[in-house]
Design an enzyme around this catalytic site. Sequence first.
Site, PDB file in Angstrom:
ATOM      1  N   ARG A  77       0.824  -1.197   0.000  1.00  0.00           N
ATOM      2  CA  ARG A  77       0.000   0.000   0.000  1.00  0.00           C
ATOM      3  C   ARG A  77       0.867   1.259   0.000  1.00  0.00           C
ATOM      4  O   ARG A  77       0.449   2.305  -0.460  1.00  0.00           O
ATOM      5  CB  ARG A  77      -0.899  -0.039   1.240  1.00  0.00           C
ATOM      6  N   TYR A  78       2.049   1.183   0.600  1.00  0.00           N
ATOM      7  CA  TYR A  78       2.964   2.323   0.691  1.00  0.00           C
ATOM      8  C   TYR A  78       4.248   1.937  -0.030  1.00  0.00           C
ATOM      9  O   TYR A  78       4.748   0.824   0.128  1.00  0.00           O
ATOM     10  CB  TYR A  78       3.288   2.639   2.152  1.00  0.00           C
ATOM     11  N   ARG A  81       7.295   0.237   1.920  1.00  0.00           N
ATOM     12  CA  ARG A  81       7.168  -0.934   2.793  1.00  0.00           C
ATOM     13  C   ARG A  81       6.050  -1.850   2.320  1.00  0.00           C
ATOM     14  O   ARG A  81       5.067  -1.395   1.736  1.00  0.00           O
ATOM     15  CB  ARG A  81       6.941  -0.514   4.241  1.00  0.00           C
ATOM     16  N   CYS A  90      -2.945 -18.097  14.663  1.00  0.00           N
ATOM     17  CA  CYS A  90      -2.482 -17.362  15.843  1.00  0.00           C
ATOM     18  C   CYS A  90      -2.592 -18.285  17.052  1.00  0.00           C
ATOM     19  O   CYS A  90      -3.388 -19.217  17.044  1.00  0.00           O
ATOM     20  CB  CYS A  90      -3.360 -16.145  16.103  1.00  0.00           C
ATOM     21  N   CYS A  94      -8.310 -13.397  18.847  1.00  0.00           N
ATOM     22  CA  CYS A  94      -8.900 -12.216  19.466  1.00  0.00           C
ATOM     23  C   CYS A  94     -10.281 -12.011  18.869  1.00  0.00           C
ATOM     24  O   CYS A  94     -10.447 -12.050  17.649  1.00  0.00           O
ATOM     25  CB  CYS A  94      -8.036 -10.994  19.196  1.00  0.00           C
ATOM     26  N   CYS A  97     -10.532  -9.282  16.176  1.00  0.00           N
ATOM     27  CA  CYS A  97      -9.489  -9.291  15.136  1.00  0.00           C
ATOM     28  C   CYS A  97      -9.964  -8.625  13.841  1.00  0.00           C
ATOM     29  O   CYS A  97     -11.032  -8.937  13.322  1.00  0.00           O
ATOM     30  CB  CYS A  97      -9.088 -10.730  14.842  1.00  0.00           C
ATOM     31  N   ARG A  99      -8.642  -9.021  10.969  1.00  0.00           N
ATOM     32  CA  ARG A  99      -8.539  -9.948   9.835  1.00  0.00           C
ATOM     33  C   ARG A  99      -9.290 -11.243  10.133  1.00  0.00           C
ATOM     34  O   ARG A  99      -8.929 -12.312   9.660  1.00  0.00           O
ATOM     35  CB  ARG A  99      -7.072 -10.265   9.530  1.00  0.00           C
ATOM     36  N   ASP A 259     -11.142  -1.499  14.139  1.00  0.00           N
ATOM     37  CA  ASP A 259     -11.577  -1.505  12.740  1.00  0.00           C
ATOM     38  C   ASP A 259     -13.004  -2.010  12.643  1.00  0.00           C
ATOM     39  O   ASP A 259     -13.532  -2.620  13.578  1.00  0.00           O
ATOM     40  CB  ASP A 259     -10.637  -2.402  11.926  1.00  0.00           C
ATOM     41  N   ASP A 296      -7.073   2.770  10.662  1.00  0.00           N
ATOM     42  CA  ASP A 296      -6.914   2.342   9.274  1.00  0.00           C
ATOM     43  C   ASP A 296      -8.196   2.739   8.567  1.00  0.00           C
ATOM     44  O   ASP A 296      -9.252   2.158   8.821  1.00  0.00           O
ATOM     45  CB  ASP A 296      -6.717   0.822   9.200  1.00  0.00           C
ATOM     46  N   LYS A 303      -3.488   5.022   6.761  1.00  0.00           N
ATOM     47  CA  LYS A 303      -3.699   5.122   8.200  1.00  0.00           C
ATOM     48  C   LYS A 303      -3.828   6.599   8.548  1.00  0.00           C
ATOM     49  O   LYS A 303      -3.076   7.414   8.040  1.00  0.00           O
ATOM     50  CB  LYS A 303      -2.498   4.540   8.940  1.00  0.00           C
TER      51      LYS A 303
HETATM   52  C1  LIG Z   1      -0.421  -0.674   8.471  1.00  0.00           C
HETATM   53  C2  LIG Z   1       0.273  -1.045   7.259  1.00  0.00           C
HETATM   54  C3  LIG Z   1       1.648  -0.842   7.118  1.00  0.00           C
HETATM   55  C4  LIG Z   1       2.511  -0.287   8.227  1.00  0.00           C
HETATM   56  O1  LIG Z   1       2.240   1.048   8.478  1.00  0.00           O
HETATM   57  P1  LIG Z   1       3.154   1.841   9.507  1.00  0.00           P
HETATM   58  O2  LIG Z   1       2.423   3.132   9.669  1.00  0.00           O
HETATM   59  O3  LIG Z   1       4.502   1.982   8.882  1.00  0.00           O
HETATM   60  O4  LIG Z   1       3.224   1.048  10.762  1.00  0.00           O
HETATM   61  C5  LIG Z   1       2.242  -1.169   5.942  1.00  0.00           C
HETATM   62  N1  LIG Z   1       1.535  -1.688   4.917  1.00  0.00           N
HETATM   63  C6  LIG Z   1       0.210  -1.890   5.014  1.00  0.00           C
HETATM   64  C7  LIG Z   1      -0.509  -2.479   3.850  1.00  0.00           C
HETATM   65  C8  LIG Z   1      -0.473  -1.582   6.185  1.00  0.00           C
HETATM   66  O5  LIG Z   1      -1.787  -1.814   6.280  1.00  0.00           O
HETATM   67  S1  SF4 Z   2      -5.635  -9.524  16.335  1.00  0.00           S
HETATM   68 FE1  SF4 Z   2      -6.038 -11.207  14.861  1.00  0.00          FE
HETATM   69  S2  SF4 Z   2      -4.070 -11.524  13.846  1.00  0.00           S
HETATM   70 FE2  SF4 Z   2      -3.644 -10.404  15.733  1.00  0.00          FE
HETATM   71  S3  SF4 Z   2      -3.210 -11.999  17.287  1.00  0.00           S
HETATM   72 FE3  SF4 Z   2      -5.370 -11.486  17.443  1.00  0.00          FE
HETATM   73  S4  SF4 Z   2      -6.387 -13.028  16.147  1.00  0.00           S
HETATM   74 FE4  SF4 Z   2      -4.230 -12.999  15.541  1.00  0.00          FE
END
Ligand SMILES: *Cc1c(COP(=O)(O)O)cnc(C)c1O
Ligand code: SF4
Length: 339
Positions: A77-78, A81, A90, A94, A97, A99, A259, A296, A303
């Site tokens: 996305r960026y 990184r 996991c 959670c 979560c 995801r 989220d 997010d 973010k």
């Molecule tokens: C959150 C995220 C990151 C990391 O973001 P930082 O602000 O650097 O911690 C990098 N890539 C994606 C796709 C993300 O969702």
């Molecule tokens: S938030 Fe989701 S990905 Fe993170 S530890 Fe908990 S269950 Fe796993």
Amino acid sequence: MPAAAPALFPDPLDDVRSRYPEAVTDQMRALIDPADPADPIALQFLPDLRELDQLPVEDGDPIGDDRFSPLPGVVHRYADRVLFKMIAACPVYCRFCFRREMVGQGEPGLSGPALDAALAYVAARPAIREVILTGGDPFMLSARRAGELTRQLAAIAHVELIRWHTRVPVVDPQRVDSTYAEALRVSGAATYVAIHANHPREFTPAAEAALARLVDAGIVLVSQSVLLKGVNDDAGTLADLMRAFLRNRVKPYYLHHPDLAPGTGHFRLSIARGQALMAQLRRTISGLGQPTYILDVPGGASKAPLGPAYLREDPEGGLEVLGAANGWQPVAAAQSPGD
Ligand SMILES: *Cc1c(COP(=O)(O)O)cnc(C)c1O
Ligand code: SF4
């Protein structure tokens, strides 16, 4: 288990479990106070019927991972990184979560040819300086695989940073032994580990020892927490949580606003409430203990830091301290006579 006769009284929570898996480590289970119906550890890990209430604003891919996925297991996305979703499992699941539609749902992780493709993607893009390992929880990889991945990433000349996001050191600390910590250390790249914890009680002596093993291996630790209604949404708990990170040499990094993941409405509080808590944290604890309060943005735009705003500048350059930040007083003035 033997095939049981149909239960006379089916457990209504089985509907929740069949939708979202359940797992709690022994360490976390031991922290739960069975006498407390609102126990903040239980709330995080034990299934709840409210998870079946999906609101129209909620989305199975709340932060837009899929839209920014150039190849399986990779989110880019960026420019500088990239995320590798190493493994969809996991040690705990959670209940909030973000995801939850993929984590623990049997999706494959990144290994074999898919991992080779992901590494080649990074190698071909010199703009990528940082590879972020996530999941699920990437510390579910064996020490051998974690070490091999670390070496493969560090061998790419433009990869300067390797960042792991994990809950394992806190929820399953024995897993992070000194072999594991050493496997993450490599020359040619700096290793950062973002430690996920949400409540000060999660910092058991075993968890603190695991964190110390990581720091002592030369790894930089930062924090990530989710601001959760009923878990850590009061000023005292939040301050104690950040102090626990600091004491363990973990620099507070992100406090996530929850989220819009399906069935998580009972954990969400308003952004205004979160901003008020952040203003209070600023007045209460060391600047070292201040995380960035972040969201997010749904759909994956980026973010966004949520503030609060502390000051307003008027057109003449005058400064006004705003509501959320108001109430700050020097200690001497704050003491009542006789203190
Ligand atoms: C959150 C995220 C990151 C990391 O973001 P930082 O602000 O650097 O911690 C990098 N890539 C994606 C796709 C993300 O969702
Ligand atoms: S938030 Fe989701 S990905 Fe993170 S530890 Fe908990 S269950 Fe796993």
